[in-house]
Design a protein around this motif. Structure first.
Motif, PDB file in Angstrom:
ATOM      1  N   UNK A  22     -61.360  13.680  -3.153  1.00  0.00           N
ATOM      2  CA  UNK A  22     -61.089  14.844  -3.096  1.00  0.00           C
ATOM      3  C   UNK A  22     -59.751  14.845  -2.109  1.00  0.00           C
ATOM      4  N   UNK A  23     -58.976  13.855  -1.532  1.00  0.00           N
ATOM      5  CA  UNK A  23     -58.176  14.015  -0.013  1.00  0.00           C
ATOM      6  C   UNK A  23     -57.423  13.905  -2.078  1.00  0.00           C
ATOM      7  N   UNK A  24     -57.118  13.035  -2.206  1.00  0.00           N
ATOM      8  CA  UNK A  24     -55.754  12.860  -3.999  1.00  0.00           C
ATOM      9  C   UNK A  24     -56.036  13.950  -3.916  1.00  0.00           C
ATOM     10  N   UNK A  25     -57.034  15.269  -4.412  1.00  0.00           N
ATOM     11  CA  UNK A  25     -56.733  16.600  -5.159  1.00  0.00           C
ATOM     12  C   UNK A  25     -55.541  17.287  -4.121  1.00  0.00           C
ATOM     13  N   UNK A  26     -56.759  17.349  -2.633  1.00  0.00           N
ATOM     14  CA  UNK A  26     -55.783  18.100  -1.845  1.00  0.00           C
ATOM     15  C   UNK A  26     -54.059  17.399  -1.306  1.00  0.00           C
ATOM     16  N   UNK A  27     -53.717  16.499  -1.872  1.00  0.00           N
ATOM     17  CA  UNK A  27     -52.422  15.752  -1.360  1.00  0.00           C
ATOM     18  C   UNK A  27     -51.489  16.615  -2.726  1.00  0.00           C
ATOM     19  N   UNK A  28     -52.088  16.087  -4.026  1.00  0.00           N
ATOM     20  CA  UNK A  28     -51.829  16.638  -5.187  1.00  0.00           C
ATOM     21  C   UNK A  28     -51.711  18.703  -5.055  1.00  0.00           C
ATOM     22  N   UNK A  29     -52.333  18.756  -5.091  1.00  0.00           N
ATOM     23  CA  UNK A  29     -52.139  20.377  -4.570  1.00  0.00           C
ATOM     24  C   UNK A  29     -51.992  20.986  -3.818  1.00  0.00           C
ATOM     25  N   UNK A  30     -50.999  19.872  -2.131  1.00  0.00           N
ATOM     26  CA  UNK A  30     -50.102  20.458  -1.176  1.00  0.00           C
ATOM     27  C   UNK A  30     -49.127  19.698  -1.000  1.00  0.00           C
ATOM     28  N   UNK A  31     -48.232  19.115  -3.086  1.00  0.00           N
ATOM     29  CA  UNK A  31     -47.681  18.550  -3.266  1.00  0.00           C
ATOM     30  C   UNK A  31     -46.975  19.853  -4.481  1.00  0.00           C
ATOM     31  N   UNK A  32     -48.029  20.426  -4.855  1.00  0.00           N
ATOM     32  CA  UNK A  32     -47.815  21.580  -6.004  1.00  0.00           C
ATOM     33  C   UNK A  32     -46.981  23.001  -5.132  1.00  0.00           C
ATOM     34  N   UNK A  33     -47.890  22.647  -3.934  1.00  0.00           N
ATOM     35  CA  UNK A  33     -47.293  23.998  -2.631  1.00  0.00           C
ATOM     36  C   UNK A  33     -45.661  24.004  -2.478  1.00  0.00           C
ATOM     37  N   UNK A  34     -46.189  22.893  -1.944  1.00  0.00           N
ATOM     38  CA  UNK A  34     -44.226  22.047  -1.481  1.00  0.00           C
ATOM     39  C   UNK A  34     -43.672  22.282  -2.461  1.00  0.00           C
ATOM     40  N   UNK A  35     -44.081  22.215  -3.772  1.00  0.00           N
ATOM     41  CA  UNK A  35     -42.229  21.966  -4.538  1.00  0.00           C
ATOM     42  C   UNK A  35     -42.027  23.645  -5.118  1.00  0.00           C
ATOM     43  N   UNK A  36     -43.648  24.319  -5.454  1.00  0.00           N
ATOM     44  CA  UNK A  36     -43.279  25.790  -5.236  1.00  0.00           C
ATOM     45  C   UNK A  36     -42.435  26.577  -4.142  1.00  0.00           C
ATOM     46  N   UNK A  37     -42.393  26.065  -2.688  1.00  0.00           N
ATOM     47  CA  UNK A  37     -41.988  26.694  -1.489  1.00  0.00           C
ATOM     48  C   UNK A  37     -40.605  26.270  -1.768  1.00  0.00           C
ATOM     49  N   UNK A  38     -40.447  24.883  -1.878  1.00  0.00           N
ATOM     50  CA  UNK A  38     -38.561  24.685  -2.426  1.00  0.00           C
ATOM     51  C   UNK A  38     -38.212  25.521  -3.204  1.00  0.00           C
ATOM     52  N   UNK A  39     -38.901  25.267  -4.327  1.00  0.00           N
ATOM     53  CA  UNK A  39     -38.452  26.127  -5.565  1.00  0.00           C
ATOM     54  C   UNK A  39     -37.359  27.250  -5.642  1.00  0.00           C
ATOM     55  N   UNK A  40     -38.912  28.058  -4.663  1.00  0.00           N
ATOM     56  CA  UNK A  40     -38.926  29.666  -3.797  1.00  0.00           C
ATOM     57  C   UNK A  40     -37.219  29.479  -2.559  1.00  0.00           C
ATOM     58  N   UNK A  41     -37.520  29.152  -1.828  1.00  0.00           N
ATOM     59  CA  UNK A  41     -35.978  28.388  -1.178  1.00  0.00           C
ATOM     60  C   UNK A  41     -35.139  28.120  -1.737  1.00  0.00           C
TER      61      UNK A  41
END
Length: 156
Positions: A22-41
């Motif tokens: 569960x914490x690993x899934x949360x970390x992976x989800x946050x990493x994916x969101x961070x990557x998307x935000x960085x791409x948009x930025x």
């Protein structure tokens, strides 16, 4: 105890441990969101740089056009002033400029005088005039220069 630790470690390594998944899934989800935000930025930053470049380019073009127009106007004013002074000199009889010799005003040139040997001609003039002994080719060159300036000014 050591056995339990080895079993939990195997579960973690294989991805079967519930308390770590569960914490690993949360970390992976946050990493994916961070990557998307960085791409948009990154895309927004690239777009901003592109717009700044286009603005600078447009400003440089407008500055160049403005400087060119100012230079053109200054040259035109200078040429018109020179022409005005030459015309005033011509009308006042103060013919000190080679541009306004009596041959320039109305003398026609024929091909014989250009092709044959050039002879100096004596001028018969009465009155207080300055007379220049110019060759026909010099007169034609001066006249051509005057016509080019006149045509240039008319078309501007």
């Amino acid at each position: 105890d050591l056995n339990q630790v080895k079993v939990k470690l195997d579960e973690v390594l294989t991805g079967k441990a519930g308390e770590y998944r569960e914490p690993l899934a949360t970390l992976q989800h946050n990493m994916m969101l961070g990557t998307q935000v960085a791409g948009v930025y990154r895309d927004l930053c690239l777009q901003m740089v592109k717009h700044k470049y286009e603005c600078d380019l447009q400003g440089a073009r407008q500055h160049l056009e403005s400087e060119r127009n100012l230079l053109f106007d200054a040259m035109k004013t200078e040429l018109l002033d020179k022409i005005r002074r030459l015309e005033e000199d011509s009308q006042s009889g103060d013919l000190t400029s080679e541009w306004w010799s009596d041959g320039v005003k109305g003398r026609k040139c024929n091909r014989r005088s250009l092709s044959g040997p050039e002879k100096k001609k004596k001028a018969l003039v009465s009155g207080p005039f300055n007379v220049y002994m110019l060759r026909d080719i010099d007169i034609l060159e001066d006249w051509a220069a005057i016509q080019k300036v006149h045509i240039f000014i008319i078309h501007c």
